[in-house]
Write a protein that holds these residues in place. Structure first.
Motif, PDB file in Angstrom:
ATOM      1  N   THR A   1       0.814  11.227  -7.385  1.00  0.00           N
ATOM      2  CA  THR A   1       1.006  11.272  -5.939  1.00  0.00           C
ATOM      3  C   THR A   1      -0.245  10.736  -5.265  1.00  0.00           C
ATOM      4  OG1 THR A   1       2.386  13.232  -6.159  1.00  0.00           O
ATOM      5  CG2 THR A   1       1.509  12.781  -3.977  1.00  0.00           C
ATOM      6  N   ARG A   2      -0.060   9.924  -4.243  1.00  0.00           N
ATOM      7  CA  ARG A   2      -1.188   9.344  -3.488  1.00  0.00           C
ATOM      8  C   ARG A   2      -1.810  10.425  -2.629  1.00  0.00           C
ATOM      9  NH1 ARG A   2      -5.025   7.039  -1.467  1.00  0.00           N
ATOM     10  NH2 ARG A   2      -5.057   4.959  -0.593  1.00  0.00           N
ATOM     11  N   THR A   3      -3.141  10.491  -2.621  1.00  0.00           N
ATOM     12  CA  THR A   3      -3.862  11.466  -1.807  1.00  0.00           C
ATOM     13  C   THR A   3      -4.251  10.832  -0.470  1.00  0.00           C
ATOM     14  OG1 THR A   3      -6.016  10.850  -2.678  1.00  0.00           O
ATOM     15  CG2 THR A   3      -4.816  12.579  -3.866  1.00  0.00           C
ATOM     16  N   ASP A   4      -4.908  11.621   0.372  1.00  0.00           N
ATOM     17  CA  ASP A   4      -5.366  11.124   1.671  1.00  0.00           C
ATOM     18  C   ASP A   4      -6.632  10.289   1.576  1.00  0.00           C
ATOM     19  OD1 ASP A   4      -3.288  12.371   2.996  1.00  0.00           O
ATOM     20  OD2 ASP A   4      -4.424  14.216   3.321  1.00  0.00           O
ATOM     21  N   ALA A   5      -7.266  10.244   0.402  1.00  0.00           N
ATOM     22  CA  ALA A   5      -8.517   9.503   0.224  1.00  0.00           C
ATOM     23  C   ALA A   5      -8.297   8.013   0.461  1.00  0.00           C
ATOM     24  CB  ALA A   5      -9.056   9.735  -1.180  1.00  0.00           C
TER      25      ALA A   5
ATOM     26  N   MET B   1       0.843  -1.176   0.000  1.00  0.00           N
ATOM     27  CA  MET B   1       0.000   0.000   0.000  1.00  0.00           C
ATOM     28  C   MET B   1       0.887   1.237   0.000  1.00  0.00           C
ATOM     29  SD  MET B   1      -3.267  -0.997   0.216  1.00  0.00           S
ATOM     30  CE  MET B   1      -4.134   0.326   0.941  1.00  0.00           C
ATOM     31  N   LEU B   2       0.537   2.163  -0.805  1.00  0.00           N
ATOM     32  CA  LEU B   2       1.259   3.416  -0.901  1.00  0.00           C
ATOM     33  C   LEU B   2       0.634   4.420   0.063  1.00  0.00           C
ATOM     34  CD1 LEU B   2       3.521   4.749  -2.570  1.00  0.00           C
ATOM     35  CD2 LEU B   2       1.767   5.493  -4.172  1.00  0.00           C
ATOM     36  N   LYS B   3       1.440   4.969   0.952  1.00  0.00           N
ATOM     37  CA  LYS B   3       0.936   5.926   1.939  1.00  0.00           C
ATOM     38  C   LYS B   3       0.603   7.252   1.277  1.00  0.00           C
ATOM     39  CE  LYS B   3       3.471   4.066   5.854  1.00  0.00           C
ATOM     40  NZ  LYS B   3       4.414   4.370   6.930  1.00  0.00           N
ATOM     41  N   ALA B   4      -0.223   8.054   1.945  1.00  0.00           N
ATOM     42  CA  ALA B   4      -0.575   9.382   1.447  1.00  0.00           C
ATOM     43  C   ALA B   4       0.701  10.207   1.266  1.00  0.00           C
ATOM     44  CB  ALA B   4      -1.516  10.080   2.422  1.00  0.00           C
ATOM     45  N   GLY B   5       0.802  10.869   0.130  1.00  0.00           N
ATOM     46  CA  GLY B   5       1.994  11.649  -0.190  1.00  0.00           C
ATOM     47  C   GLY B   5       3.045  10.848  -0.940  1.00  0.00           C
ATOM     48  N   GLY B   6       2.888   9.530  -0.995  1.00  0.00           N
ATOM     49  CA  GLY B   6       3.828   8.686  -1.729  1.00  0.00           C
ATOM     50  C   GLY B   6       3.659   8.886  -3.227  1.00  0.00           C
ATOM     51  N   ARG B   7       4.698   8.612  -3.972  1.00  0.00           N
ATOM     52  CA  ARG B   7       4.640   8.793  -5.426  1.00  0.00           C
ATOM     53  C   ARG B   7       4.713   7.462  -6.144  1.00  0.00           C
ATOM     54  NH1 ARG B   7       8.070  14.279  -6.567  1.00  0.00           N
ATOM     55  NH2 ARG B   7       6.605  15.628  -5.464  1.00  0.00           N
ATOM     56  N   LEU B   8       3.888   7.345  -7.161  1.00  0.00           N
ATOM     57  CA  LEU B   8       3.856   6.166  -8.014  1.00  0.00           C
ATOM     58  C   LEU B   8       4.396   6.589  -9.372  1.00  0.00           C
ATOM     59  CD1 LEU B   8       2.857   3.245  -8.668  1.00  0.00           C
ATOM     60  CD2 LEU B   8       0.718   4.304  -9.385  1.00  0.00           C
ATOM     61  N   ALA B   9       5.449   5.949  -9.827  1.00  0.00           N
ATOM     62  CA  ALA B   9       6.027   6.233 -11.139  1.00  0.00           C
ATOM     63  C   ALA B   9       6.117   4.928 -11.912  1.00  0.00           C
ATOM     64  CB  ALA B   9       7.413   6.858 -10.998  1.00  0.00           C
ATOM     65  N   VAL B  10       5.617   4.945 -13.144  1.00  0.00           N
ATOM     66  CA  VAL B  10       5.586   3.742 -13.969  1.00  0.00           C
ATOM     67  C   VAL B  10       6.208   4.057 -15.320  1.00  0.00           C
ATOM     68  CG1 VAL B  10       4.117   1.959 -14.995  1.00  0.00           C
ATOM     69  CG2 VAL B  10       3.455   3.007 -12.833  1.00  0.00           C
ATOM     70  N   VAL B  11       7.168   3.247 -15.727  1.00  0.00           N
ATOM     71  CA  VAL B  11       7.782   3.376 -17.050  1.00  0.00           C
ATOM     72  C   VAL B  11       7.255   2.229 -17.898  1.00  0.00           C
ATOM     73  CG1 VAL B  11       9.919   3.379 -18.373  1.00  0.00           C
ATOM     74  CG2 VAL B  11       9.861   4.428 -16.115  1.00  0.00           C
TER      75      VAL B  11
END
Length: 91
Positions: free
Chosen positions: A80-84, A1-11
């Motif tokens: 970027t992951r939000t708080d939702a 799980m990606l925490k709020a504020g974490g960034r997801l980058a996909v190439v």
């Protein structure tokens, strides 16, 4: 799980991969296409769980492609992951 504020980058390197990532990020960021203005308003889904860092993919520059020809098909998409709350996955 990606925490709020974490960034997801996909190439991605293939159009089919990119289509999957593009659809996922568009849906989860609330950037899906609207329905007809003549149709009754649709119910709102869950709150967006991602915020796009930039519109569209980032691709290699001409200089990078000249130095590394395999980079010509690479596309980067990031959010970027939000708080939702996380969306439930349909089984």
């Amino acid at each position: 799980m990606l925490k709020a504020g974490g960034r997801l980058a996909v190439v991605t390197f293939h159009s089919l991969e990119d289509r999957i990532v593009k659809a996922f990020l568009a849906e989860r960021s609330g950037k899906t296409r609207g329905v007809s203005r003549h149709a009754p308003p649709a119910q709102m889904g869950p709150a967006p769980s991602f915020e796009l860092l930039f519109n569209g993919p980032k691709v290699a520059s001409d200089a990078e492609t000249a130095a590394n020809p395999r980079a010509r098909s690479a596309k980067l998409r990031a959010a970027t992951r939000t708080d939702a709350a996380a969306w439930r996955v349909a089984a």
